[in-house]
Design an enzyme around this catalytic site. Sequence first.
Site, PDB file in Angstrom:
ATOM      1  N   GLY A  88     -92.360 -83.838  85.474  1.00 39.97           N
ATOM      2  CA  GLY A  88     -93.031 -85.124  85.297  1.00 39.97           C
ATOM      3  C   GLY A  88     -92.810 -85.642  83.895  1.00 39.97           C
ATOM      4  O   GLY A  88     -92.515 -86.811  83.673  1.00 39.97           O
ATOM      5  N   ALA A  89     -92.944 -84.737  82.913  1.00 36.84           N
ATOM      6  CA  ALA A  89     -92.755 -85.090  81.509  1.00 36.84           C
ATOM      7  C   ALA A  89     -92.633 -83.799  80.708  1.00 36.84           C
ATOM      8  O   ALA A  89     -92.944 -82.718  81.190  1.00 36.84           O
ATOM      9  CB  ALA A  89     -93.921 -85.937  81.006  1.00 36.84           C
ATOM     10  N   MET A  90     -92.191 -83.940  79.441  1.00 38.22           N
ATOM     11  CA  MET A  90     -92.001 -82.780  78.566  1.00 38.22           C
ATOM     12  C   MET A  90     -92.427 -83.142  77.153  1.00 38.22           C
ATOM     13  O   MET A  90     -92.013 -84.160  76.617  1.00 38.22           O
ATOM     14  CB  MET A  90     -90.535 -82.328  78.596  1.00 38.22           C
ATOM     15  CG  MET A  90     -90.213 -81.211  77.627  1.00 38.22           C
ATOM     16  SD  MET A  90     -91.128 -79.693  78.005  1.00 38.22           S
ATOM     17  CE  MET A  90     -91.211 -78.966  76.368  1.00 38.22           C
ATOM     18  N   HIS A 114    -101.763 -85.840  78.778  1.00 37.73           N
ATOM     19  CA  HIS A 114    -101.357 -84.436  78.877  1.00 37.73           C
ATOM     20  C   HIS A 114    -100.339 -84.091  77.790  1.00 37.73           C
ATOM     21  O   HIS A 114    -100.503 -83.124  77.038  1.00 37.73           O
ATOM     22  CB  HIS A 114    -100.765 -84.193  80.265  1.00 37.73           C
ATOM     23  CG  HIS A 114    -100.348 -82.782  80.528  1.00 37.73           C
ATOM     24  ND1 HIS A 114    -101.072 -81.920  81.307  1.00 37.73           N
ATOM     25  CD2 HIS A 114     -99.250 -82.070  80.120  1.00 37.73           C
ATOM     26  CE1 HIS A 114    -100.455 -80.748  81.382  1.00 37.73           C
ATOM     27  NE2 HIS A 114     -99.342 -80.818  80.662  1.00 37.73           N
ATOM     28  N   GLU A 115     -99.281 -84.885  77.702  1.00 34.64           N
ATOM     29  CA  GLU A 115     -98.192 -84.547  76.781  1.00 34.64           C
ATOM     30  C   GLU A 115     -98.614 -84.695  75.322  1.00 34.64           C
ATOM     31  O   GLU A 115     -98.179 -83.917  74.462  1.00 34.64           O
ATOM     32  CB  GLU A 115     -96.955 -85.411  77.072  1.00 34.64           C
ATOM     33  CG  GLU A 115     -96.435 -85.313  78.493  1.00 34.64           C
ATOM     34  CD  GLU A 115     -96.179 -83.879  78.958  1.00 34.64           C
ATOM     35  OE1 GLU A 115     -95.886 -83.002  78.119  1.00 34.64           O
ATOM     36  OE2 GLU A 115     -96.292 -83.624  80.164  1.00 34.64           O
ATOM     37  N   HIS A 148    -100.442 -81.717  73.985  1.00 40.67           N
ATOM     38  CA  HIS A 148     -99.544 -80.614  73.616  1.00 40.67           C
ATOM     39  C   HIS A 148     -99.058 -80.725  72.176  1.00 40.67           C
ATOM     40  O   HIS A 148     -98.623 -79.725  71.591  1.00 40.67           O
ATOM     41  CB  HIS A 148     -98.319 -80.595  74.529  1.00 40.67           C
ATOM     42  CG  HIS A 148     -98.532 -79.889  75.835  1.00 40.67           C
ATOM     43  ND1 HIS A 148     -99.100 -78.647  75.938  1.00 40.67           N
ATOM     44  CD2 HIS A 148     -98.225 -80.263  77.111  1.00 40.67           C
ATOM     45  CE1 HIS A 148     -99.123 -78.272  77.220  1.00 40.67           C
ATOM     46  NE2 HIS A 148     -98.607 -79.243  77.942  1.00 40.67           N
ATOM     47  N   GLU A 164    -100.722 -75.009  79.304  1.00 35.14           N
ATOM     48  CA  GLU A 164    -100.737 -75.978  80.396  1.00 35.14           C
ATOM     49  C   GLU A 164    -102.130 -76.184  80.972  1.00 35.14           C
ATOM     50  O   GLU A 164    -102.496 -77.298  81.340  1.00 35.14           O
ATOM     51  CB  GLU A 164     -99.753 -75.546  81.483  1.00 35.14           C
ATOM     52  CG  GLU A 164     -98.301 -75.499  81.019  1.00 35.14           C
ATOM     53  CD  GLU A 164     -97.805 -76.820  80.459  1.00 35.14           C
ATOM     54  OE1 GLU A 164     -98.439 -77.874  80.690  1.00 35.14           O
ATOM     55  OE2 GLU A 164     -96.761 -76.807  79.775  1.00 35.14           O
ATOM     56  N   GLU A 192     -87.603 -76.546  77.896  1.00 28.38           N
ATOM     57  CA  GLU A 192     -88.611 -75.608  78.382  1.00 28.38           C
ATOM     58  C   GLU A 192     -88.298 -75.219  79.827  1.00 28.38           C
ATOM     59  O   GLU A 192     -87.984 -76.093  80.630  1.00 28.38           O
ATOM     60  CB  GLU A 192     -90.020 -76.215  78.326  1.00 28.38           C
ATOM     61  CG  GLU A 192     -91.084 -75.165  78.579  1.00 28.38           C
ATOM     62  CD  GLU A 192     -92.509 -75.710  78.475  1.00 28.38           C
ATOM     63  OE1 GLU A 192     -93.427 -74.926  78.258  1.00 28.38           O
ATOM     64  OE2 GLU A 192     -92.695 -76.926  78.640  1.00 28.38           O
TER      65      GLU A 192
END
Length: 924
Positions: free
Chosen positions: A327-329, A363-364, A367, A386, A191
């Site tokens: 931070g993360a994906m 958060h992740e 998603h 987001e 991304e």
Amino acid sequence: MLLLLGRRLSLSFVHRLTTCCPPSLSSSVLIKLRAITRVPHNTVFVSAARQNTVTMPERRPFVRLPTDVYPVNYGLCLKPDLIDFTFEGKLEAVVEVTQATNQIVMNCADIDIITASFVPQGGEEINATGFNYQNEDEKVTLSFPSSLQKGSGSLKIDFVGELNDKMKGFYRSKYTSTTGEIRYAAVTQFEATDARRAFPCWDEPAIKATFDISLIVPKDRVTLSNMNVIDRKPYPEDENLVEVKFATTPIMSTYLVAFVIGEYDFVESQSSDGITVRVYTPVGKAEQGKFALEVATKTLPFYKDYFNVPYPLPKIDLIAIADFAAGAMENWGLVTYRETALLIDPKNSCSSSRQWVALVVGHELAHQWFGNLVTMEWWTHLWLNEGFASWIEYLCVDHCFPEYDIWTQFVSADYTRALELDALDSSHPIEVNVGHPSEVDEIFDAISYSKGASVIRMLHHYTGDEDFRKGMNAYLLKFQHKNASTEDLWDCLEQASGKPIAAVMSSWTKQMGFPIIEVDQEQVSDDRILKISQKKFCASGPHDGEDCPSWMVPISVCTSEDPKCTKLKVLLDRPDTTITLSGVAPDQWVKINPGTVGFYRIQYSSSMLESLLPGVRDLSLQPVDRLGLQNDLFSLSRAGMISTVEVLKLMEAFVNEPNYTVWSDLSCNLGVLSSLLSHTDFHEEIQEFIRDLFTPIGLELGWDCKPGEGHLDALLRGLVLGKLGKAGHKPTLEEARRRFRDHVEGKQNLPADLRSPVYVTVLKHGDSATLETMLKLHKQADMQEEKNRIERVLGAISAPDLIQKVLSFALSEDVRPQDTVSVIGGVAGSSKQGRKAAWKFVRDNWEELYNRYQAGFLISRLIKVKIKSSSRSCVGSFFESHPAPAAERTVQQCCENILLNVAWLKRDADDIQQYLLQRKAPPV
């Protein structure tokens, strides 16, 4: 994807980096700054806010991929070489030709195609006769000698690429083995638009397909992808390799594909709904994955229940990557993290790190539904992905850890931060039309994340939880495995709630900025008459033009009779209105926006503000409202609408404040003032003010944890001691030095929650021996959290030669590439000398730094540090000769902040000095 946007508690200084004021600028520099920020020449200290527009650079022409050929399934096999840092690939994609064509246009970047052919269903293979690379647009056109007819077929491509060191695409990540050997993993970060660096593809979020992935890898390496392994067999051409085949994915976008090859341990569990959850850690550190595993196994069922939609994959892996830019994906089924966003050492991790990991995991995993199952149609709608995940991560953490009081922290970490940025002329609407790939990274910012989260929070409050959940369920079911736009979500929520969601929310997403709500009151018998009006708030003052935009503003009101209960709700859909509150006695106060949920600033009349102040002192106002009141007044002072002295007087009313988050926001704002006044000859007076304000709470807390204390007490103690130490509070400095000495000598290890405040205190007042000791601790640290903790505070050192040593250290092999920016930021945020040195260092090393981060979001963070530190330097000329296209808006925002701070200091410095000196004067 979660970016490091300054939301982490221990990184709170990052999002304030641009709020410091340089020394008095020469007229030539001011002219150049105005040019960058598009400020009219005849506007001395006022930005273009009053025009409500900012002229952005011309956008590059861009055309999305043709629709005459699209993929149905990617059969992808990759063979990475972890020695030479290259990879070979074979793609066999099932495609559909919708109209006859003799060419296929795909995305492709940094890849060399060896051969390509097309096999129509039931027909003979047609070899491509040419590969035309459009490097600037990151596309390739495959030409064929005859037309490909309408129908299904197979596209075959052999290609080679590089395992790059840019932390994007298919790249190499360096780590040290348990035997001390330097080794490399092969990992991915696709991304927004970097899948095209791993294989030729249709790299647009709306062009979804299924994936069958195979990887040929060393047999002693862990190999992961989005789905579970279904076959693993020896590779016939090399006995040291194996071919690992993964199950077919659901239909998904290319940016969510992932694979990892490296050495890892893992811990495993199952969620209550039967999903296998694994957390992968560096070898020998499996225990550090247990906290994230606990959070993940609680989070999956929470989201399943909240959305009323099951998680659709059989497993989910969370893995810590050594070199990782974000931070993360949220790759579907294989979520990648920085080590510090996933790993928790039970003995050596601080409370803020545990909270950070919980938020990032929340958060992740959100998603996996909102973004992966239903995906934005185009990057214009990135904010929906987001912003929603940045809101619901707090809902999730509040469910898992109610003792964190996380919603109050949201206001300080996200809400106020978004207000700061969105008050600038150089802000942008939540929804930004995105074309060329070079524009995508620029909108991964606090508007998409933090303002997005804030307006979703306001929407949830306006809609009500029950109707909000109904609408979310309808949205996910209607668009699962498809793509959607912002309007699609509004439609579903509108049908569920019966409220005008689209009309209300369009005013918040399609225009930049937000209103300031001006309130006055009149008592008539037992009724309180409130006169409420709105106008656009700008960092340089309210918008007074005739073309002033307006918003549909959900307004709620409470009174001192029950501060937690909303007495009245109205929708302000015009410039002004009058409302009547019945049964409000003359001695009761009235508060607008209880809970600080509405995304706006408030300016009360003098009488209303005076009546609210006792609620600060006696704590009858909720903590989140005490915070919001102080933050609004601070922002009004910076905009020149009230005197900064009035804010200082209000701050003194917080001397009995017990709440961590309220203190945290106070601390940030005092840090901004301290930086502003570092360019005056009365900087010591603001330090004395800070010492006076923080000493009582410091004495009450002490240094050591007491029985019955919890998470927030630990955070507050670290905040207060660090603030007192930096401000030169002698008892704090002496105790910090004693405890640091014992820690270094092995007599008594510092608790993790005290390390940052002790480290920053001894460095701020330390010498070369202190710095050497800190660098030694950094080298000895086995945990990345401890290394980062040290890196962030090294810049506190004061001596010019030692500042240079820290800056050189930032680019050394001892600091991971993604952490260099934090080291430089620590220097720039520490002192006037640090700001000058950081600017010169980045300017002198610009080529290396820009090459390292290229067009990614880390370059924007670096620029924030640099421009904030630019002081007397010619920012305009530097960026004319050193363009950074992906960060043009960041350059404008930072330069606008410089102008605002120049105006602020010019306007209020004398009054602030007089007030601070009067405080010291003995009573007559």
